[in-house]
Design an enzyme around this catalytic site. Structure first.
Site, PDB file in Angstrom:
ATOM      1  N   GLU A 122      46.254  34.487  45.448  1.00  0.00           N
ATOM      2  CA  GLU A 122      47.466  35.165  44.998  1.00  0.00           C
ATOM      3  C   GLU A 122      48.382  35.391  46.197  1.00  0.00           C
ATOM      4  O   GLU A 122      47.912  35.812  47.241  1.00  0.00           O
ATOM      5  CB  GLU A 122      47.130  36.515  44.349  1.00  0.00           C
ATOM      6  CG  GLU A 122      48.372  37.110  43.699  1.00  0.00           C
ATOM      7  CD  GLU A 122      48.101  38.435  42.975  1.00  0.00           C
ATOM      8  OE1 GLU A 122      46.952  38.896  42.937  1.00  0.00           O
ATOM      9  OE2 GLU A 122      49.062  38.991  42.459  1.00  0.00           O
ATOM     10  N   ALA A 255      42.154  44.055  48.757  1.00  0.00           N
ATOM     11  CA  ALA A 255      41.166  43.320  47.981  1.00  0.00           C
ATOM     12  C   ALA A 255      41.874  42.437  46.972  1.00  0.00           C
ATOM     13  O   ALA A 255      43.083  42.537  46.805  1.00  0.00           O
ATOM     14  CB  ALA A 255      40.243  44.289  47.250  1.00  0.00           C
ATOM     15  N   GLU A 257      41.424  40.494  42.976  1.00  0.00           N
ATOM     16  CA  GLU A 257      40.716  40.580  41.695  1.00  0.00           C
ATOM     17  C   GLU A 257      40.289  39.243  41.095  1.00  0.00           C
ATOM     18  O   GLU A 257      40.167  39.140  39.867  1.00  0.00           O
ATOM     19  CB  GLU A 257      41.614  41.316  40.692  1.00  0.00           C
ATOM     20  CG  GLU A 257      42.879  40.527  40.224  1.00  0.00           C
ATOM     21  CD  GLU A 257      44.141  40.832  41.008  1.00  0.00           C
ATOM     22  OE1 GLU A 257      44.045  41.279  42.162  1.00  0.00           O
ATOM     23  OE2 GLU A 257      45.236  40.593  40.450  1.00  0.00           O
ATOM     24  N   GLU A 291      40.512  46.842  41.359  1.00  0.00           N
ATOM     25  CA  GLU A 291      40.223  45.411  41.199  1.00  0.00           C
ATOM     26  C   GLU A 291      39.434  45.164  39.916  1.00  0.00           C
ATOM     27  O   GLU A 291      39.678  44.197  39.198  1.00  0.00           O
ATOM     28  CB  GLU A 291      39.464  44.850  42.402  1.00  0.00           C
ATOM     29  CG  GLU A 291      40.130  45.065  43.754  1.00  0.00           C
ATOM     30  CD  GLU A 291      41.602  44.694  43.809  1.00  0.00           C
ATOM     31  OE1 GLU A 291      42.021  43.788  43.067  1.00  0.00           O
ATOM     32  OE2 GLU A 291      42.337  45.333  44.590  1.00  0.00           O
TER      33      GLU A 291
END
Ligand code: B3K
Ligand code: ZN
Length: 852
Positions: A122, A255, A257, A291
């Site tokens: 992402e 973080a 996901e 997440e």
């Protein structure tokens, strides 16, 4: 590596993809500098698309060959992808590319961190792995084969087969490429299990390097609590047999996901009492939840395009805020959220980087993972829930999940479900997504013949590209108190829709004391002429804990502003109210600790700007120091008692109760140090059995000018623990005297443990410089110079982290001419670098050119 030519992308230009992907097979032959990726992709024309142009994104790929339906093709390659003639019917695309994970310092795509392979896709990183329609509205089922000699090789979904030197994975849930993940390394797992509400068993693992296996237990519990909470609060169950988390040291953000394979910055998952503070534990719990919650809000229902980022991020932040409020104290959670919102989002919203929650254009999407999209995006959902009520909110969410499961959606889809379930017209509410800037809400009151009237006026200042603003829908939570402290009107939601609007309360016997914007029911700046004694009254009596805290905060802010302006000493009304609050045993210690904090120097600077004045960062720093000293002296009898009463005999637990006590004891210790010169802090440092106590004591010693021994000792004790050493770097910068901050940061960059390849270490050092206002904005300009030097060095390696840190310069329009000139000179110096990334170029030009 050079970026593709910068190009502005507009929301209004959205067109559906020409081809959809039915299935994807990827084979990875792992090798540090020559990984081969072989793709086998089934495409079909999209009946909803106007064009049949076959374009695949791809950047920094070395294409070896490509075939369509088995026949070799010769696509036209460009900086950002390839074009090729393709059938107007379903077909199979095959290709092989070579990439170099080891030399990928941007930490986007497939890269290596401490000998382990990992990915970050992402927003647009998958195009650095292979040629693909790398856009979130192309969703497909992925099958992945990994070939390599590493003991653990993971991808999304479930493992299907494994053998010597290879592993295969299949993810049955269609997903966009940004949710793809691969990890391979010499890792060990801390395992657990979870049984879903409908009785399905799920295996859980947190994969780490061997030395970190003792730091996983807390994260595992947080994961299970998140899974349970999402079932109870939103009716959402997990949907695979396996859920993996992997800790990675080199990671650009907190973080990610990825479906069934969340990848975490080690700082956002690894924890132990000896090495992590209470604040670290709380952050880890929130990020794990965040997440995990993305599995439904983001993964099962994703975004049609990146302009819709708040659809998943605002909602998921709101969900993680609700989770924290349920796990810990609701009041403390809300106050902490608002402190963070004001510190980051208000600052952004009131400067040159201000943009709507749903932006209308971007050059580099990674620059829009902002406090506005995330935190203001969450506030918008909170307001929606306040306006329609908890039950209607849940009903709307249920419909959203039913109606849109498996789809890539827009904000319009999200709002439509609430219009359908409540019958409300949300068109005015939708302005929250389109208008940038923080609304100013002012209020006056009057009382006559038993009727109390509140008259509100809202205005939103212009922001870059948006000169005129329309009135927004504001849910204003109000309660009324009598002079004896009883609540005569409980919390009521006033729905403001006009630029100016009055609300009345009848049947009162005397003029009440209003408590306005309870729980911070709308993300606005509220102004109201009132007295210090009324604020002190609300601090003592408001039944809404947020507003009790807010009254104390307003007192502190007014006190600091008066001190900065003309040296007016603090009013005793404030100091007495603070003392009473600190001693009030009936109040939660965590709440009292928050009341003992002062508004940030940044917040005071913004308040001065709002009043048409030019802030002097050093004067603000001095005022805060003086005020702290006066508070310490005023509370001198209370502090030792407060400190002693909140020591904990039980074994360390990172729960709300214990951490609240430690927060209050450490707040007391910090003031006490100003009186006892660090005696108690020295004792706490020596006796500390957990990082919360050790770090707080170290900070006190540094502030008291007695930190040298402890700083050296701390380093020796923790030199092997990189997350603790990050704290060591950061603290020394943040606590240096303003004139020394830049020099301390620069000196630390010479330390053998400093590395700019690791974003955590870079942020701990240079980020601390940027976040220490009096030091960063010191009149010498050294703060600006040192940061610019390092951004120039980092940009060629890691554009994302560089660009994010460019926002340190966003407050330049606030300051005097001399500081402005110095900042602009550094901005221009960075912009003049040959080959500066698209990321940093966009950030710095926006900051420079739009005087916010
Ligand atoms: N979705 C990721 C953020 C990705 C950032 C890309 N630059 C983490 C999160 O919000 O949960
Ligand atoms: Zn998120």
């Amino acid at each position: 590596m050079r970026d593709a030519a910068p190009q502005t992308i507009y929301l209004s230009d959205y067109t559906p993809p020409a081809y959809l992907v039915e299935e994807v097979h990827l084979t990875f032959r792992l090798a540090p500098t020559s990984t081969r990726v072989i793709s086998h992709i089934r495409f079909a024309p999209n009946p909803e698309a106007a064009s049949r142009e076959f374009f695949l994104h791809g950047e920094q790929l070395d294409l070896k060959w490509a075939k369509i339906d088995g026949a070799e093709v010769a696509p036209v390659l460009s900086d950002d992808g390839l074009r090729c003639d393709a059938p107007d019917a379903p077909f199979t695309w095959e290709a092989e590319v070579e990439i170099s994970p080891e030399t990928n310092t941007a930490l986007e795509g497939l890269y290596m961190s401490n000998g382990m392979y990992c990915t970050q896709c992402e927003a647009e990183g998958f195009r650095k792995i292979t040629y693909y329609p790398d856009r979130p509205d192309v969703m497909s089922v992925f099958t992945v084969r990994i070939e390599g000699d590493l003991p653990v090789m993971l991808s999304n979904g479930n493992p299907t087969a494994t053998g010597d030197g290879w592993a295969e994975w299949h993810d049955p849930w269609p997903k966009p490429a940004y949710l793809f993940a691969l990890v391979a390394g010499d890792l060990v797992a801390h395992s657990g299990s979870f049984t879903t509400a409908s009785g399905r068993d799920v295996d859980l693992n947190i994969y780490v390097r061997k030395n970190d296996i003792g730091k996983c237990a807390f994260g595992m519990e947080a994961l299970k609590q998140s899974m349970r909470w999402d079932e109870q609060a939103y009716g959402r169950e997990y949907d695979l047999d396996l859920f993996n988390i992997v800790a990675v040291d080199d990671f650009n953000m907190g973080a990610m996901e990825n479906k069934g394979l969340n990848i975490f910055n080690s700082s956002a998952v690894l924890a132990s009492p000896e090495t992590s503070t209470d604040a670290n534990f709380e952050r880890i719990e929130a990020i794990i939840a965040h997440e995990y919650f993305h599995n439904w809000t983001g993964n099962r229902i994703t975004c049609r395009d990146w302009f819709q980022l708040c659809l998943k991020e605002g909602l998921t932040v709101f969900r993680d805020q609700q989770f924290t409020a349920d796990m810990r104290s609701e009041a403390v959670a809300r106050i902490s959220d608002v402190i963070a919102l004001r510190g980051r989002q208000f600052r952004e919203d009131n400067g040159p980087l201000a943009h709507p929650v749903r932006p209308e254009s971007f050059v580099e999407i990674n620059n829009f993972y902002t406090a506005t999209v995330y935190e203001k995006g969450a506030e918008v959902i909170r307001m929606l829930r306040t306006l329609i009520g908890a039950e209607a909110y849940r009903k709307g969410c249920d419909l959203y999940f039913d109606r849109h499961d498996g789809q890539a959606c827009t904000i319009e889809d999200w709002l439509q479900v609430f219009e359908d379930t409540t019958g409300r017209d949300l068109s005015q509410f939708k302005r929250w997504y389109a208008q940038a800037g923080t609304p100013r809400l002012s209020v006056t009151d009057s009382f006559a013949d038993g009727t109390y009237t509140l008259r509100f006026t809202q205005t939103t200042p212009p922001t870059p590209g948006q000169d005129d603003k329309q009135p927004q829908v504001l849910p204003i939570a109000v309660g009324l108190l009598a002079e004896d402290g009883t609540e005569i009107v409980p919390t009521t939601i006033l729905e403001m829709t006009e630029a100016s609007q009055s609300f009345t309360f009848d049947g009162l016997t005397a003029k009440p004391i209003p408590s306005i914007l309870r729980g911070f029911s709308a993300p606005v700046i509220l102004t109201r002429d009132t007295t210090a004694s009324e604020r002190a009254f609300l601090l003592a009596h408001d039944t809404d804990p947020f507003n009790a805290w807010e009254a104390g905060r307003a007192l502190a802010r007014d006190t600091l502003l008066a001190m900065v302006r003309d040296g007016t000493p603090p009013q005793t009304a404030y100091l007495d109210a603070l003392a009473t609050m600190a001693r009030d045993e009936a109040r939660d210690p965590a709440f009292r600790a928050l009341c003992l904090g002062l508004p940030s120097q940044d917040e005071i600077a913004q308040a001065l700007v709002d009043a048409g004045e030019t802030p002097d960062p050093e004067a603000i720093y001095d005022a805060a120091q003086t005020l702290r000293q006066m508070i310490a002296e005023h509370l001198q009898d209370t502090l030792p008692r407060l400190y002693a009463a909140h020591q904990i005999a039980d074994a360390y637990a990172p729960n709300a109760e214990q951490s609240g006590k430690r927060a209050l004891a450490n707040a007391a210790l910090s003031y006490l140090t100003r009186i006892d010169g660090g005696v108690q802090a020295g004792a706490q440092y020596e006796a500390a059995t957990n990082m919360t106590q050790q770090l707080a004591a170290l900070a006190c010693l540094i502030k008291a000018g007695k930190g040298d021994g402890a700083v050296a000792d701390f380093y020796n004790q923790w030199r092997e623990d990189r997350l603790v050493i990050d704290k060591w770097f950061g603290l020394q910068v943040a606590l240096a005297a303003p004139r020394d901050v830049a020099q301390v940061a620069e000196k630390l960059t010479q330390h053998p443990d400093f590395t700019m390849q690791n974003p955590n270490r870079f942020r701990a050092t240079l980020g601390a410089l940027a976040m220490t206002p009096a030091g960063f904005h010191h009149a010498s300009g050294e703060g600006y110079r040192v940061l610019a030097d390092w951004l120039i060095k980092l940009d060629p390696l890691n554009p994302q982290t560089t660009a994010r840190m460019c926002s340190a310069f966003e407050t330049w329009p606030r300051y005097d001419e001399d500081r402005q000139a110095k900042i602009l000179a550094q901005i221009d110096r960075i912009l003049a670098q040959e080959g500066l990334s698209r990321d940093s170029t966009e950030m710095l030009t926006r900051i420079r050119d739009a005087k916010g």
